[in-house]
Scaffold this active site. Structure first.
Site, mmCIF file in Angstrom:
data_model
loop_
_atom_site.group_PDB
_atom_site.id
_atom_site.type_symbol
_atom_site.label_atom_id
_atom_site.label_comp_id
_atom_site.label_asym_id
_atom_site.label_seq_id
_atom_site.Cartn_x
_atom_site.Cartn_y
_atom_site.Cartn_z
ATOM 1 N N HIS A 1 -9.203 4.005 -1.374
ATOM 2 C CA HIS A 1 -7.538 3.402 -1.219
ATOM 3 C C HIS A 1 -7.381 2.649 -2.700
ATOM 4 O O HIS A 1 -7.269 1.540 -2.594
ATOM 5 C CB HIS A 1 -7.714 2.458 0.062
ATOM 6 N N CYS B 1 0.649 -1.277 0.183
ATOM 7 C CA CYS B 1 -0.067 0.038 0.032
ATOM 8 C C CYS B 1 0.696 1.243 -0.094
ATOM 9 O O CYS B 1 0.161 2.309 -0.084
ATOM 10 C CB CYS B 1 -1.005 0.094 1.161
#
Lengths: 387, 387
Positions: free
Chosen positions: B335, B85
């Site tokens: 996200h 991420c």
């Protein structure tokens, strides 16, 4: 900018390892590189890790911290780099720029790939993710087809070099037979290569590189630190080049010469203050035997259309005037995609140190590595000098 | 080392785009960033591209040259970076170090991810490749389970902060409702959050960030060049930090505080010559609402065990004393994994320029971004200063 040097090298034997994990190969190759350097692992400040497809083929991404955890390197920063088959050289260049610009003194640079445990269909699908998916791969275009088109175009623009392509394969297997880390350490005859089954005309079985599991690592530090270690001949990084090209084949202006390779080579030569004639030996990206001929031209070893002449006259053979792929190359040492660029450097450092045993070349002071990604959309060239 | 600044920013609206390709989102966001900078695209010398999982989910790797081809940037060097991420912030840091050390003057830094077109099972499988596969993911461990364990341990070591976690979600949705690029621009009540379905106790639906398609890009150049453009308020990069931690959860010394984040924050503060109290606003990695509370402590905004106090007293809300995630965060803006770090910077630059419209905070001179990868095995912190 200060100079950087290779303090340690380590790799696994290349091969098919259905029962070994990425973790296991990283531990072996990374551990060897650190041990070979003689440095305390606490000196390693960052990890640069090349990998192409471990998420697709092994379910494992985020390889940076996996490397630091497996090797016990603590809370250091890590990164994974990806640029298809050039992923390893990208890791090297990122680490190199960090050392040269003074961000870190000592870094671990590596690459790993594990592919052979998956069915061929999935491996093929994973590999074509290195080309454009939407326009080209979705139509069924594969890499053998890609490089076959390049070969056919080369034959049309210059001449048929099928025989010299076969000689590349013969040389590669001859060298691999003298390399304990090679996946196919077995000599082949010109006849066997020329009469092998066709894969994508004009490429036949022995014109194609291998599907390989393996890992390779280097400890990269400042020249001053490497010199102080005094364990091995000092091998400095004299030049580095990195360039790109379009990812689709249809938009390339030319497919018998690669802009990314030529531009990267020019950058590396300029930085090193060297000419092609100064290079004693090179590891080039022979994903297919035609690529090696194009590489000889792009690197300035031959004029356009004349790469095959060098092969025909024996210049590129192990004891020729400029040995190419003394390791066996992608063709016979193996092509563990994310590790390939680092494995090429492993060979050059081994030769420059005089540690190449049965495949040692006589004059090994300046060596070059050339690594391509995908449809030559990424190109990196590095020049190493033994001091 | 010279100073670097953000000359241009661009992003797509975050969302679910089953009918748009990565190429299409890259074209939109990258094109916007270049146009916003007012620079000629010929000035861009390299591309740094963050992406986590496009090979697994879209069949497309080698995103570097895809970006340069789509945007017509020519034969420039490109690289894809991956650190789960935190892939986007890794791209940013690599580009930043290149500009600061003088390797390139102007680079394009970006991130993209496309996930929502795949079935949830495959997306989950792709996401867990950010943790250790062999030991942890193979046992069925997922990220909600991972951060649920962290939350439970946090409750045990300090106190139950379920209510403040819910307030984080309420704040995120409040801010997202004022952000035209947010995936879920809709306010929610505390009751709705507290009584939502459980995902992994104590995390319920609104404690989890979104699955998002999107892309974000920045043009990064020297401060001198950015100042000369004169188009926007100059936003300089004042500090950068990057650290790591083990990839497995079981080897971490502590799971209620992240070593990688604390170390990266210290590096960034030291480089900028700033303290936590100097930060006006921050975009932090709220993959789950508990993470945001831990982040507040790791970044030095609160003492260990007291992050939730800041939330309870309203300090982190849009018009609080130190607004957190004015964009809506991973929780409500979205996200888009490989783009997340860049999208956080997009928000900070927008605020520092005074262009944030309905969500503009009053004092926006110094902003911070904090991006985590996987089980907090990668951590990056950047500090930006408006001049």
């Amino acid at each position: 900018m200060r100079m950087a040097a290779i303090a340690g090298i380590g790799e696994t034997k290349m091969g098919r390892y259905p029962d070994r994990s990425l973790r296991d190969m990283i531990l072996e190759a990374g551990g060897r590189a650190i041990a070979d350097s003689g440095m305390d692992k606490k000196e390693i400040e960052a990890v640069y890790m090349g990998n192409f497809n471990s998420q697709r083929l092994c379910g494992q991404g985020h390889l940076g911290p996996l490397v630091s955890e497996v090797l016990g390197l603590g809370n250091i920063p890590t990164i994974r780099t990806e640029g298809a088959c050039a992923s390893g050289s990208l890791a090297f260049r990122m680490g190199l720029l960090a050392v040269m610009s003074g961000i870190y003194d000592t870094v671990l640079v590596g690459g790993a790939e594990k592919m052979t445990h998956q069915p061929t269909e999935l491996v093929t699908e994973a590999i074509v993710s290195a080309m454009d998916y939407e326009i080209e791969a979705m139509e069924g275009f594969t890499f053998p087809a890609n490089f076959a088109m390049m070969a056919n175009r080369y034959f049309y623009e210059y001449r048929n070099v099928k025989r010299e392509m076969a000689m590349n394969a013969v040389n590669a297997h001859y060298n691999a037979a003298r390399n304990p880390d090679a996946q196919m350490p077995k000599e082949v005859t010109l006849e066997k290569v020329l009469f092998a089954d066709l894969i994508a005309s004009p490429l036949s079985l022995f014109d194609c590189s291998l599907v390989t599991d393996g890992a390779a690592f280097l400890v990269l530090t400042t020249s001053d630190k490497a010199r102080a270690l005094g364990k091995h001949r000092l091998v400095e990084v004299a030049g580095s080049g990195h360039a790109g090209d379009t990812v689709t084949l249809y938009t390339k202006k030319c497919i018998t010469s690669f802009e990314a390779a030529k531009s990267a080579a020019k950058q590396a030569y300029d930085q090193a203050g060297l000419k092609p004639a100064d290079i004693d030996l090179a590891e080039v990206h022979d994903c297919f035997t035609i690529t090696q001929i194009i590489n000889l031209e792009d690197l300035g070893f031959a004029e356009p259309g004349h790469g095959a002449d060098l092969v025909a006259e024996g210049a590129t053979a192990l004891h020729g005037s400029r040995p190419i792929n003394t390791s066996g190359g992608l063709k016979a040492k193996g092509h563990p995609i994310g590790a390939t660029g680092i494995s090429q450097m492993y060979e050059i450092v081994t030769q420059l140190r005089g540690d190449a045993g049965a495949r040692q070349v006589k004059k090994a002071d300046i060596g070059l590595t050339h690594n391509l990604g995908g449809t030559a959309a990424t190109g990196l060239v590095h020049i190493f000098r033994g001091q």
